[in-house]
Scaffold this active site. Structure first.
Site, PDB file in Angstrom:
ATOM      1  CB  THR A 136      -0.904   0.023   1.244  1.00 34.11           C
ATOM      2  OG1 THR A 136      -0.066   0.145   2.407  1.00 34.11           O
ATOM      3  CG2 THR A 136      -1.727  -1.254   1.352  1.00 34.11           C
TER       4      THR A 136
ATOM      5  CD  GLU B  46      -5.241  -2.637   1.410  1.00 39.13           C
ATOM      6  OE1 GLU B  46      -4.757  -2.020   2.375  1.00 39.13           O
ATOM      7  OE2 GLU B  46      -5.527  -2.092   0.327  1.00 39.13           O
TER       8      GLU B  46
ATOM      9  CE  LYS C  19      -7.202   6.790  -4.302  1.00 44.20           C
ATOM     10  NZ  LYS C  19      -8.252   5.836  -4.552  1.00 44.20           N
TER      11      LYS C  19
ATOM     12  CD1 TRP D 186      -3.441   5.405  -1.921  1.00 49.82           C
ATOM     13  CD2 TRP D 186      -4.944   6.848  -1.141  1.00 49.82           C
ATOM     14  NE1 TRP D 186      -4.683   4.828  -2.031  1.00 49.82           N
ATOM     15  CE2 TRP D 186      -5.625   5.694  -1.550  1.00 49.82           C
ATOM     16  CE3 TRP D 186      -5.696   7.910  -0.608  1.00 49.82           C
ATOM     17  CZ2 TRP D 186      -7.001   5.552  -1.452  1.00 49.82           C
ATOM     18  CZ3 TRP D 186      -7.065   7.766  -0.510  1.00 49.82           C
ATOM     19  CH2 TRP D 186      -7.705   6.596  -0.931  1.00 49.82           C
TER      20      TRP D 186
END
Length: 518
Positions: A163, A308, A417, A422
């Protein structure tokens, strides 16, 4: 004999096919075995969407080792953390990232060899790398192709993505061969990406970004022609590839399409072959869906997912009853992120965990469950977002209507974002307040014409300090693209009763700041 086209760093296009590429993949697999790579070993890649990266996807996973794609856009401390956390044994790197590896090489604990994705005459001189350096093409030339693929359990890990580390360090998500195959089967379906051997597929979403949304696997499964765009993702380069390679399907974040629209408008160009494009990474603006449909005859497939979720979770495809809707109503529907694809369940709950109705109005915390939804993070035993029964808390806030169409309304946390990537507000704030002249700092996402959202830094200072001094202080501590677009000095920040900064108030107050400024 189906063609694979790929763009070189100089912009020229080369062609091969699946058969020739398979031969190279089998040679690479054999070369990896010759380097004593075993089942479960992590192999890092830092590369654009190109042929060699595609070969790595299959050769690395095919022998039971794990293809770990690394996002080169992260700042150095995160890249170092990711490589060390994964315990990558080898690192395959595009020449564009020489500077990064030169600077971080000394801090990599597990990496034994660095392999440059180039031919021998392109290997750079004056390298500052502590590991042994090898040449990719030389590796392939020195071995015969692998004759028999090794056999291992279907739950063996195939790839690893991290991530973006919006709060704290990035988290590793391991994908299994089984989950990847099931995801691939579901993604190709008519109510998902709807791909077949008749398509020409160009994954613009980078191969280091949740495995290019799984598209290299889907295209290979159905036998579609593949087009790899390489490093050049500006409007002109994308348009040229769309036209010369007759691309019928592509996928990218909204920022890419803004650049394409600008090029098309300026040069009065039309799109000849593109039929559909998947848009995700951040919410697709309504005008983009309308523009693609009305001006260029392209269907936008609005989708949602995350690292994820492997990554596809929902895809916006209309039901039979929606065909009767007016044009306006169809566009209203298209702005939603869509229905869960086969295999995925979604639900929304309040903060106490109570399930909320699917009425299109109630909004709550979005949960997701399915055979390709991760059950935990690598090297983290106490994940608070994963439940024992398989449900995963996404961190998004959403509504779900009676037909199952989900729409993201916000992030549960104040993450920004920007262009599909991110940005952590907390991380920037923590660095800013460590400056001796800063009392308090808050970062909020404000609207931006090109990047959807950009960070604005608000500072309460203890004494006179300039913007330039703060920018200089932040430099080299955060990624370049995390750098706030502006800094405002204010007398005080609003706080809640518990002493937290009221971000909601600030977001509302400064929402149009950059738009008005321009």
């Amino acid at each position: 004999n189906t063609e694979i086209s790929y763009s070189l760093p100089n912009g020229s296009i080369k062609k091969t096919n699946y058969s020739q590429t398979l031969t190279r993949i089998k040679k690479l697999a054999n070369a990896l075995l010759g380097l004593d790579i075993k089942v479960g070993d992590k192999i890092g890649t830092m590369a654009w969407s190109n042929l060699r990266h595609f070969e790595l996807y299959y050769a690395v996973s095919g022998i039971g080792s794990v293809c770990h794609t690394i996002n080169p856009r992260l700042f150095q401390e995160q890249i170092i953390f990711i490589i060390n956390d994964a315990q990558d044994k080898l690192l395959f790197i595009d020449l564009d990232f020489i500077e990064i590896i030169n600077q971080i090489s000394i801090k990599l604990k597990s990496v034994e060899k660095v392999i440059f994705l180039c031919s021998k005459n392109e290997i750079p001189k004056n390298l500052n790398i502590k590991q042994e350096v090898l040449c990719y093409e030389e590796m392939l030339e020195s071995v015969n192709k692998l004759e028999i693929w090794p056999d291992f359990p279907e739950n063996t890990a195939s790839s690893l993505c991290y991530t973006s580390g919006t709060t704290g360090n990035p988290k590793g998500v391991l994908y299994a061969h089984r989950s990847t195959i099931i995801h691939t089967l579901a993604a190709a379906n008519p109510d998902a990406l709807n791909l077949s051997s008749k398509d020409v597929v160009m994954p613009i979403a980078p191969m280091f970004h949740a495995n290019a949304w799984g598209i290299p696997y889907v295209a290979t499964m159905v036998g579609a022609k593949l087009v790899f765009p390489g490093r050049h993702l500006d409007g002109k380069s994308i348009y040229n590839l769309l036209e010369t390679e007759k691309v019928t399907f592509t996928a990218a974040v909204p920022t890419i399409w803004l650049m394409l629209f600008e090029y098309l408008e300026k040069n009065k160009k039309k799109i000849s072959y593109l039929k559909s494009c998947a848009i995700g990474g951040s919410a697709c603006p309504r005008f983009m869906i309308e523009n693609f449909s009305e001006k260029y005859g392209v269907e936008v497939i609005h989708a949602w997912g995350m690292t994820e979720t492997s990554p596809l979770g929902t895809v916006n495809k209309p039901l039979l009853k929606h065909l009767k809707l007016s044009k306006k109503e169809k566009f209203d529907l298209a702005t939603k992120q869509g229905r869960p694809i086969f295999g995925v369940d979604i639900k929304i709950t309040d903060d106490e965990g109570k399930k909320l109705p699917h009425d299109g109005k109630s909004f709550g915390n979005l949960w997701v469950k399915g055979p390709w939804i991760c059950s935990g993070y690598l090297n983290i035993s106490d994940s608070k977002t994963h439940q024992a029964d398989g449900w995963f808390l996404t961190g998004d806030v959403a509504t779900i209507d009676a037909d199952g169409y989900m729409q993201i309304t916000d992030r549960a946390k104040d993450v920004i974002k920007s262009g599909g990537e991110w940005i952590s507000t907390i991380e920037i704030e923590n660095i800013a307040v460590s400056h001796s002249k800063v009392l308090e700092a808050a970062v909020v996402g404000v609207l931006h014409k090109k990047w959807d959202e950009r960070p604005l830094l608000l500072i309460v200072a203890t004494e006179k300090v300039s913007k330039e001094e703060i920018f200089a202080y932040l430099k080299d501590k955060i990624a370049k693209w995390w750098m706030p677009d502006d800094i405002l000095f204010i007398k005080g920040l609003p706080h809640t009763a518990t002493g937290k900064i009221k971000k909601v108030n600030l977001k509302e107050q400064y929402r149009d700041y950059l738009l008005n400024k321009s």
